[in-house]
Design a protein around this motif. Structure first.
Motif: not given
Length: 309
Positions: A233, A235, A241-242, A245-247
């Motif tokens: 992820s 920063n 925070k985005k 969240e990428p999986s």
């Protein structure tokens, strides 16, 4: 004139220069006085009465003064030095560990004799507890504690104080004699395994043979924990925070490559694979068209044809 000797045999000079007497011994805690004498407990020296110093000064004894202590009731003996001559007459004060070695109680009789001991060259100790191994540098601690001792006797259990804790060590061996002097000497110190110490058992892992489940490519994706690029992820500098969240990207079983075992492996033989790619098989045409040096055709920069006028 007449001369006669009261004794049939004259007394040898060695016995004339020998100090030998009996005292009632007490521990250092019984020593009267305002000063704390805990330093006596940290070493191997005793406190004797002033009359002993007067008698020793009249004898031709060697220095430093070393003594042999004997408990005739238990037939136990040890050796020590002297720290001061300030005890009451007929009394001497001993460290507690020395009284334990001699099996003496408060007020017991001990025989004190002057002796000459050889200088030590080697000594071996056995800690009486595995706690001694917790010390970072046990040899340095022991050498510093032995500065308060005058001599060592094989079989004694001495006590040293370090970090407000008392460690007991048995004298297993001394050279060149069973009782040696350690004053101004160059002595090698060695340790035996502590009493009650057990070495940790070494467990060797036996490689397990692969099962049928391990051969299934479908289970490799669950066990594969290798590094995968760009799966973390990000920063931001503003601290936000985005939203998404990428999986982690699932691994395709076709991407997993397993090594091919070398079935021709022999113990003690190392095989270096220079080229892992399979070489194409040679055909009949390839054999006919073998390389022949200097068999090519040359090229000319000038075009064929007549010259231009």
């Amino acid at each position: 004139m007449f001369s006669f000797n009261m004794f049939d045999h004259p007394i040898p000079r060695a016995f004339q220069n020998r100090f030998s007497t009996q005292y009632r011994c007490y521990s250092v805690s019984m020593l009267a006085g305002p000063n704390d004498r805990s330093d006596v407990e940290k070493g191997g020296k005793i406190i004797m009465p002033p009359s002993a110093l007067d008698q020793l000064s009249r004898l031709n004894i060697t220095y430093p003064m070393l003594f042999k202590l004997t408990n005739k009731n238990s037939d136990r003996m040890t050796h020590c030095g002297v720290l001061e001559f300030v005890a009451d007459e007929g009394i001497c004060y001993l460290p507690h560990w020395m009284m334990q070695n001699l099996l003496l109680e408060e007020g017991g009789l001990v025989q004190v004799e002057s002796v000459n001991l050889m200088v030590a060259t080697y000594s071996k100790f056995q800690p009486q507890s595995p706690d001694f191994l917790d010390i970072t540098n046990p040899k340095a601690v022991l050498e510093n504690a032995l500065r308060n001792f005058a001599c060592l006797t094989t079989g004694d259990v001495i006590a040293i104080n370090y970090n407000e804790k008392i460690y007991e060590l048995r004298v297993m061996e001394t050279k060149p004699d069973k009782a040696v002097s350690i004053i101004e000497c160059d002595m090698n110190v060695d340790f035996d395994a502590p009493l009650g110490y057990k070495e940790p058992e070494r467990r060797y892992k036996v490689p397990e043979e692969p099962t049928e489940e391990e051969g299934d490519p479908g289970t490799w994706t669950d066990m594969d924990m290798r590094f995968r690029a760009f799966t973390g992820s990000g920063n931001r500098l503003d601290g936000k925070k985005k939203g998404i969240e990428p999986s982690p990207v699932p691994i395709d079983p076709s991407d997993i490559k397993r090594g091919i075992p070398n079935y021709e492996y022999k113990v003690g033989r190392i095989t270096f694979i220079r080229n892992s790619r399979p070489q194409p098989r040679k055909t009949a045409e390839d054999e006919d068209s073998e390389f022949i040096a200097f068999s090519g055709e040359g090229q000319s920069l000038r075009k064929k044809g007549g010259r231009k006028p």
